[in-house]
Design a protein around this motif. Structure first.
Motif, short mmCIF file in Angstrom:
data_model
loop_
_atom_site.label_atom_id
_atom_site.label_comp_id
_atom_site.label_asym_id
_atom_site.label_seq_id
_atom_site.Cartn_x
_atom_site.Cartn_y
_atom_site.Cartn_z
N THR A 133 -22.77 -11.54 50.60
CA THR A 133 -23.58 -10.58 51.35
C THR A 133 -25.06 -10.87 51.17
N ILE A 134 -25.86 -10.16 51.93
CA ILE A 134 -27.31 -10.22 51.78
C ILE A 134 -27.84 -8.79 51.70
N VAL A 135 -28.99 -8.66 51.07
CA VAL A 135 -29.74 -7.41 51.00
C VAL A 135 -31.20 -7.79 51.27
N VAL A 136 -31.93 -6.91 51.96
CA VAL A 136 -33.32 -7.22 52.28
C VAL A 136 -34.22 -6.09 51.79
N ILE A 137 -35.21 -6.46 51.00
CA ILE A 137 -36.27 -5.55 50.60
C ILE A 137 -37.46 -5.89 51.50
N ALA A 138 -37.55 -5.16 52.61
CA ALA A 138 -38.58 -5.42 53.62
C ALA A 138 -39.72 -4.43 53.44
N ARG A 139 -40.92 -4.95 53.38
CA ARG A 139 -42.11 -4.11 53.19
C ARG A 139 -42.98 -4.14 54.43
N ASP A 140 -43.60 -2.99 54.72
CA ASP A 140 -44.52 -2.91 55.86
C ASP A 140 -45.94 -3.24 55.39
N LYS A 141 -46.91 -3.13 56.28
CA LYS A 141 -48.30 -3.49 55.97
C LYS A 141 -48.88 -2.60 54.87
N ASP A 142 -48.30 -1.41 54.66
CA ASP A 142 -48.76 -0.50 53.61
C ASP A 142 -47.95 -0.66 52.32
N ASP A 143 -47.13 -1.70 52.26
CA ASP A 143 -46.31 -2.04 51.11
C ASP A 143 -45.17 -1.05 50.85
#
Length: 166
Positions: free
Chosen positions: A23-33
């Motif tokens: 599997t995969i997991v994603v820790i995605a951050r926006d411009k405000d972290d």
């Protein structure tokens, strides 16, 4: 997509027996972290976007696809945070299906889009700052993934081995 066709075919043969899946997991951050979270329908808790790598699919492609499918956000992968598996990486779904997984955890930046739940797997999607996220009812594996990100610094995290020859 709730269950990939290849897995549905396999389940017809083996029933609800335990399967070990990549599997995969994603820790995605926006411009405000802030971190992108989803509220998972099956576990009724907050977690990170992720899912099963399908046959012929690369882990990176699965990561970008899962973020899109679950949140309608486009993410660009920035690094591999770590690889997590073993104890605590298993579940039994409400239909009795048992799985265990080894997750490649990716870091990512959100390129575009406003989080929207897919309505099938997720019932909510939103960005949360780290402090708010830690006070939410997160799945135990989600806490492990966030801890791996913190422990990895700029490197790659992996669980220390507990295996030794006898």
């Amino acid at each position: 997509m709730p269950m990939p066709p290849f897995l549905a075919q396999l389940r017809q043969k083996i029933g609800t027996d335990l399967l070990l899946l990549p599997t995969i997991v994603v820790i995605a951050r926006d411009k405000d972290d802030r971190i992108l979270f989803v509220h998972d329908r099956d576990s009724d808790s907050w977690t990170l976007p992720g899912g099963i790598i399908e046959p012929g699919e690369s882990p990176a492609s699965a990561a970008v696809r899962e973020v899109w499918e679950e949140t309608h956000v486009i993410a660009t992968l920035t690094r591999i945070i770590g690889v997590i598996g073993g104890a605590g990486c298993e579940t039994t779904y409400s239909n009795g299906d048992q799985i265990a997984w080894v997750a490649t955890v990716f870091g990512a930046r959100v390129e575009e889009g406003t989080p929207v739940a897919d309505g099938m797997e997720t019932k909510a999607a939103r960005f949360l700052d780290t402090e708010t996220a830690r006070s939410m009812p997160l799945r135990a594996d989600t806490r492990r993934f966030l801890d791996a990100e913190r422990a990895s610094g700029s490197g790659i995290y992996f669980q220390p081995t507990d295996w030794r020859p006898e």
